[in-house]
Write a protein that holds these residues in place. Structure first.
Motif, short mmCIF file in Angstrom:
data_model
loop_
_atom_site.label_atom_id
_atom_site.label_comp_id
_atom_site.label_asym_id
_atom_site.label_seq_id
_atom_site.Cartn_x
_atom_site.Cartn_y
_atom_site.Cartn_z
N LEU A 184 0.87 -1.18 0.00
CA LEU A 184 0.00 0.00 0.00
C LEU A 184 0.90 1.23 0.00
O LEU A 184 1.87 1.30 0.75
N THR A 185 0.58 2.18 -0.88
CA THR A 185 1.39 3.38 -0.92
C THR A 185 0.93 4.32 0.19
O THR A 185 -0.25 4.69 0.22
N PRO A 186 1.80 4.69 1.09
CA PRO A 186 1.39 5.56 2.20
C PRO A 186 0.80 6.87 1.70
O PRO A 186 1.32 7.48 0.77
N CYS A 240 -8.07 0.47 2.82
CA CYS A 240 -8.41 -0.42 3.93
C CYS A 240 -9.17 -1.66 3.48
O CYS A 240 -9.50 -2.52 4.29
N CYS A 241 -9.47 -1.75 2.18
CA CYS A 241 -10.10 -2.98 1.68
C CYS A 241 -9.08 -4.11 1.57
O CYS A 241 -9.44 -5.27 1.40
N ALA A 242 -7.81 -3.78 1.64
CA ALA A 242 -6.78 -4.83 1.54
C ALA A 242 -6.81 -5.67 2.81
O ALA A 242 -6.86 -5.15 3.91
N LEU A 243 -6.80 -6.99 2.62
CA LEU A 243 -6.89 -7.90 3.77
C LEU A 243 -5.55 -8.57 4.02
O LEU A 243 -4.83 -8.90 3.09
N MET A 248 -15.89 -1.01 2.15
CA MET A 248 -14.74 -1.29 3.02
C MET A 248 -15.16 -2.19 4.18
O MET A 248 -14.51 -3.18 4.50
N VAL A 249 -16.29 -1.84 4.80
CA VAL A 249 -16.76 -2.64 5.94
C VAL A 249 -17.06 -4.05 5.47
O VAL A 249 -16.63 -5.03 6.10
N SER A 250 -17.77 -4.19 4.34
CA SER A 250 -18.12 -5.52 3.83
C SER A 250 -16.87 -6.35 3.56
O SER A 250 -16.80 -7.51 3.94
N TYR A 251 -15.89 -5.73 2.89
CA TYR A 251 -14.67 -6.47 2.58
C TYR A 251 -14.02 -7.02 3.83
O TYR A 251 -13.48 -8.11 3.84
N ASN A 252 -14.06 -6.23 4.88
CA ASN A 252 -13.35 -6.64 6.08
C ASN A 252 -14.11 -7.60 6.97
O ASN A 252 -13.55 -8.57 7.47
#
Lengths: 589, 467
Positions: free
Chosen positions: B45-47, B70-73, B118-122
């Protein structure tokens, strides 16, 4: 409804019917269980006109009573006057099929299925099918779930217009709002497909299957997997790819592990259903994925199927497929992180040797066996050892004996007594495969060590093991190798060990024969009759009773009788008891 | 028998029968969701700059970018992988939590789908299999979610989002739909109690803000409970769902809809039959009492339902039932009480004479409850005859002295309440018992005659005796 006609035999029936209303559940239950007697006494006419309406109307009861009722009604056809009147049983069963309690409902459905066979085709259409339709459109989910199990029994015997109607109702249930109903429909889909005409399987069942297999709830999807297997067996080979394979492939990669587990669990059936070509193109990669699944549950289920899957591969390409596709996965599983996976694999891996033949076994499988024999989990090692016979047939057990021995020794000394117990049970088998020399050299001492284990179950199993070994190796071997050691324990300072001598003698006397028993064992037993521990003394009495039949009558009279008579005057009541018992059984009085 | 001459055999140090509590000490199990299929590749992830460091106009856009990141798991079972990126996501989530709590004007219409995504992905994931087959929620430690360091912040963020003053349900309902709720409800099966606690708050907020979803939520909870009762007997979040329902029931309008009554009778009452009742009994009893306070006319079906499912072998459950009954009796109306007193006290009379002293004791405690006492007193004509035989018998026979003492008090209370009836029952006790015995004998006779009859019939049907 009392037997008012003055028929005396009907009086108890009247009371029994009263008991159906008793406050005490147990009494109602007793009464319901005698329902056939009541019906028999009432006769078919009154059973139809009085008893059944009474049951239908007034029974609102505890589930236990309802269950008994549902069961009884399934075999009531004769009691209502035979097939001609069987439809009289439908009303009470219909209401039982709607109750909440699953057990009752299932039983009612079972009985309905049973009596459906006794309906004539006309009665089926006039009475049974309308009931199914009523249940299928009931308000509460329970009646709709029950309906699902009734379609397949009436479908084959009704006219084509009614058939269309039945199919329509089943379709509706498959897309029911309530997941419970969809689950019930999914679990009966395969069964229903079997009674449908092939054209309707294609036009009706396939869309339902596809829909259920992509249901939002995984509990529905997993049931569709099983249906998919049944459906696949019904379809001609050329239609499989177009009609079911896409869905099944998707199930094997479902996001829910439960569905994938189901696929793994049904893999052998699936393999049979789709035939060799699809197995090669589709199932092999799917199986590889399941063996590599991220969930241990799925891997274990797949590992369990390795043997059957490989066995059923088409012969022309079996070896290639196993060597290039399956074996690499198996190799990985040998060092899986989960012990259930390894243990599942260990229970089937040995049988691959019969399929792959000697050379491949030595080159590829043997290293895996050796790894598993050293696994940290005892269950894995045990599973390998318990399947040694498969390897024995192909390459002989000698190849393994170097590694086998440490594994056996370690299991024999495992801290868990259940593990020790399990390995003892394989001893006779191992002894047979390894031969007497190897056994004497390496394993004999283990077998003797178990006799002084501190867990009784192990000592007991060890005793039994000795007997089986003697059966294998013969009395001469026994006399030379084990009898001296067993008898030596008679002088041990631990009374439990002294008792073990007696238990061994009990087990061995018969297989060793009269000579060894009289010459070597009997003196030791007799000597122990003066043991200071009463438990030993009364076991002497029991042993004498046990070995008595092996001895000749002179030994019995001259040696056994005086000792038993002395024991019969012992201070300890248990010693006395067993001595007297032995005297009477051996007829020495 | 006799004494052993030697020392007892030494005890197996590591035996198969190790106690659960001992075993437990070393297992601190944690589990990750079933979604990681060895991805292999590290995640990059690029800061991005901090939200507070950019101008107000740039913030909404940056907010969206951060949501997407934040979708990255991450795989938390692999404690060594992606450490830097895991930390970056954690701090980003923290920043997002703060941002939605204090910032104003961040909730553009474009933000809604991104937040829900985002919430769903996580949070939405297939829950992993339970580690042990016979997981005993009372004995065993729950399996904890390995990705909790991120998951907790996602939940925290979502709750702040739902509670934010800028939050508009009319926009959100496009994204927080039935499918979303269904997946949310499935998560209540999570073994991690921390997660279930957050879920409870989330569901509560959604129920509060989305009127269109209410009926759907109730129906799905219904389905979960029915499946739990009749199919699986396993679902971790029953207590949490009941807690939410407790406050939902509280808000029901009067008169109650048929749907709600059906829920009470066909779902809540059968929930009492489940083996693991102790885990959610308090919440369940609360729901039941809420219903009865709303509509006292439901008392009769509720009590009859409880009596129908009364535990037959599990004393622990019996004690719970008695506790719940007392809660119900505390709010019962005298007119309702009269309707069910007979079946009710027949059961209580059985409990009082239970050989399990905790059951007997719990039932006898009713006589310490002033309101119940007043109800009993008003109806002593009916209740005393039902209770008398059991009480009289226990006062002579029960093995536990504490129970006998309690029974004496109860008998004394009855004597003071209605002494003429009490005297009459005492004097007829013996003859009543004799009559009972006679009846018992008659019944035995009857069964015997029946057996004869059956024998004769079957002989007839076998053609042995000509008809």
């Amino acid at each position: 409804m009392a037997g008012a006609e003055g028929d005396d035999s009907l009086y108890p029936i009247a009371v029994l019917i009263d008991e159906l209303r008793n406050e005490d559940v147990q009494l109602r239950l007793n009464s319901i269980k005698k329902l056939s007697t009541i019906a028999l006494a009432l006769g078919v006419e009154r059973t139809r006109t009085e008893l059944l309406p009474f049951l239908t109307d007034t029974i609102y009861d505890e589930d236990e009573v309802l269950l008994a009722l549902a069961e009884q009604l399934g075999s009531f056809t004769v009691l209502v006057g035979g097939p001609e009147f069987v439809h009289n049983l439908l009303p009470p069963l219909e209401s039982l099929a709607t109750v909440e309690e699953t057990v009752v409902r299932d039983k009612a459905v079972e009985s309905l299925r049973k009596i459906s066979q006794e309906h004539s085709p006309v009665d089926l259409e006039v009475h049974f099918v309308p009931l199914v339709k009523r249940l299928a459109s009931g308000d509460w989910f329970t009646s709709r779930t029950s309906a699902c199990g009734l379609f397949s029994v009436c479908y084959p015997r009704v006219s084509s217009s009614v058939k269309a109607d039945i199919r329509q109702h089943f379709r509706t249930l498959c897309s029911d709002d309530t997941p419970m109903v969809r689950r019930a429909a999914a679990s009966k889909l395969g069964e229903f497909a079997k009674v449908l005409e092939l054209d309707y399987v294609k036009s009706d069942i396939i869309p339902l299957f596809t829909a259920l297999a992509s249901d939002e709830q995984d509990s529905v999807r997993l049931l569709a997997v099983e249906a998919g297997v049944s459906i696949a067996t019904l379809l001609p080979q050329e239609d499989l790819e177009a009609l079911v394979m896409a869905t099944l492939r998707q199930a094997a990669e479902d996001k829910s592990w439960r569905v994938r587990y189901m696929v793994a669990d049904k893999f052998s059936e699936l393999q049979k259903a789709v035939g060799p070509e699809i197995t090669k193109t589709d199932l092999v990669p799917a199986f590889q994925n399941l063996l590599k699944d991220c969930e241990a549950e799925v891997r274990a289920a797949a590992a369990n199927k390795v043997k059957v899957f490989c066995e059923n591969l088409p012969e022309d390409s079996r070896e290639t497929i196993i060597m290039t596709h399956i074996l690499p996965c198996v190799k990985e599983l040998v060092s899986d992180t989960n012990q259930h996976v390894k243990s599942a694999l260990a229970s089937v891996i040995m049988s691959l040797s019969t399929i792959l033949g000697k050379d491949n076994t030595v080159e590829h499988l043997l290293p895996l066996f050796l790894v598993q024999l050293k696994d940290e989990c005892p269950e894995v090692r045990l599973n390998i050892i318990s399947n040694l016979d498969c390897v024995n047939e192909v390459i002989g057990i000698r190849q393994l004996s170097q590694s086998l021995l440490p594994a056996i020794v370690e299991l024999a000394e495992d801290a868990k007594w259940r593990v020790r117990l399990a390995i003892i049970e394989y001893m006779p088998l191992l002894a047979g495969q390894l031969g007497v020399e190897f056994f004497d050299e390496k394993l004999n001492s283990l077998c003797m060590a178990w006799l002084i284990d501190h867990v009784f179950a192990i000592r007991e199993a060890a005793t039994c093991n000795l007997m089986k070994l003697v059966e294998k190796f013969g009395a001469v071997w026994a006399q030379n190798t084990i009898v001296p050691k067993v008898l030596g324990m008679a002088n041990d300072s631990n009374y439990l060990h002294r008792m073990t001598t007696l238990f061994c003698i009990n087990a061995l006397s018969e297989v060793c024969g009269q000579e060894i028993t009289t010459k070597h064992m009997l003196p030791v037993v007799l000597k122990m009759s003066t043991d200071q521990v009463a438990n030993v003394r009364f076991n002497v009495a029991r042993s004498l009773q046990k070995i008595g039949p092996v001895l000749d009558s002179s030994a019995l009279q001259a040696e056994v009788k005086p000792v038993l008579e002395k024991l019969a005057t012992d201070q300890d009541m248990d010693v006395k008891y067993f001595a007297l018992e032995a005297i009477s059984v051996l007829a020495l009085a | 028998m006799s004494s052993a001459s030697t020392t007892p055999p030494s005890v197996d140090k590591v035996d198969g029968f190790s106690r659960k509590s001992v075993r437990k000490a070393k297992q601190k199990r944690s589990q990750s969701s079933s979604q990681f299929r060895s991805q292999g590749k590290p995640i990059e992830l690029t800061p991005l700059p901090l939200l507070k460091d950019v101008s107000a106009q740039e913030q909404p856009d940056l907010f969206l970018k951060k949501l997407q990141q934040c979708c990255a798991l991450f795989d938390f079972m692999d404690t060594l992988s992606d450490l830097k990126m895991k930390e970056y996501k954690r701090s980003t989530l923290n920043e997002l939590v703060d941002y939605v709590t204090v910032s104003r004007g961040y909730l553009t219409e474009q933000a809604y789908p991104e937040v829900v995504k985002m919430v769903s992905y996580n949070i939405f994931r297939t829950l992993p299999p339970s580690d042990s087959n016979e997981f005993d929620p009372e004995e065993d430690e729950p399996t904890l979610e390995a990705s909790w360091p991120h998951l907790q912040l996602v939940y925290e963020f979502f709750i702040r989002f739902l509670e934010s003053q800028e939050f508009q349900p009319s926009i959100a309902k496009k994204y927080i739909d039935q499918k979303f709720v269904l997946q949310l409800l499935e998560l209540f099966d999570s073994e991690d109690p921390r997660e279930r606690d957050y879920l409870k708050t989330v569901l509560h907020r959604i129920y509060g803000k989305f009127l269109g979803l209410r009926a759907f939520i109730r129906k799905q909870i219904n389905n979960i409970f029915l499946r739990f009762v009749y199919e699986t007997e396993h679902f971790s979040g029953v207590a949490e769902l009941l807690e939410i329902l407790g406050s939902i029931i509280n808000g029901f309008a009067l008169p109650l809809k048929a749907e709600h009554k059906q829920f009470l009778v066909k779902v809540l009452i059968p929930l009492h039959t489940v083996k693991s009742l102790s885990l959610f009994h308090a919440q369940l009893a609360y729901c039941i009492v809420q219903f009865l306070e709303k509509d006292p006319a439901l008392t009769e079906p509720v009590i009859r339902g409880l009596l129908k499912f009364w535990p037959k072998t599990c004393s622990q459950k019996e004690v719970m039932y008695l506790g719940e009954l007392e809660e119900i009796l505390d709010v019962i109306e005298p007119t309702q009480f009269v309707k069910i007193q007979e079946p009710l006290f027949k059961q209580i009379s059985k409990c009082v004479s239970s050989p399990h002293f905790q059951v007997a004791e719990r039932a006898l405690y009713y006589w310490n409850n002033e309101y119940i006492m007043s109800l009993i007193e008003e109806n002593s004509n009916v209740i005393l005859p039902i209770m008398f035989t059991s009480l009289y018998r226990i006062s002579k026979e029960h093995w536990n002295p504490a129970i006998v003492a309690l029974v004496y008090n109860v008998l004394k209370a009855f004597m003071e309440m209605n002494s003429p009836l009490f005297d009459e029952l005492t004097s007829t006790y013996k003859s009543d018992r004799q009559r009972e015995k006679k009846k018992e004998k008659e019944r035995e006779e009857l069964w015997k005659r029946l057996e004869d009859l059956e024998l004769k019939k079957s002989l007839q049907s076998d053609g042995i005796i000509p008809t």
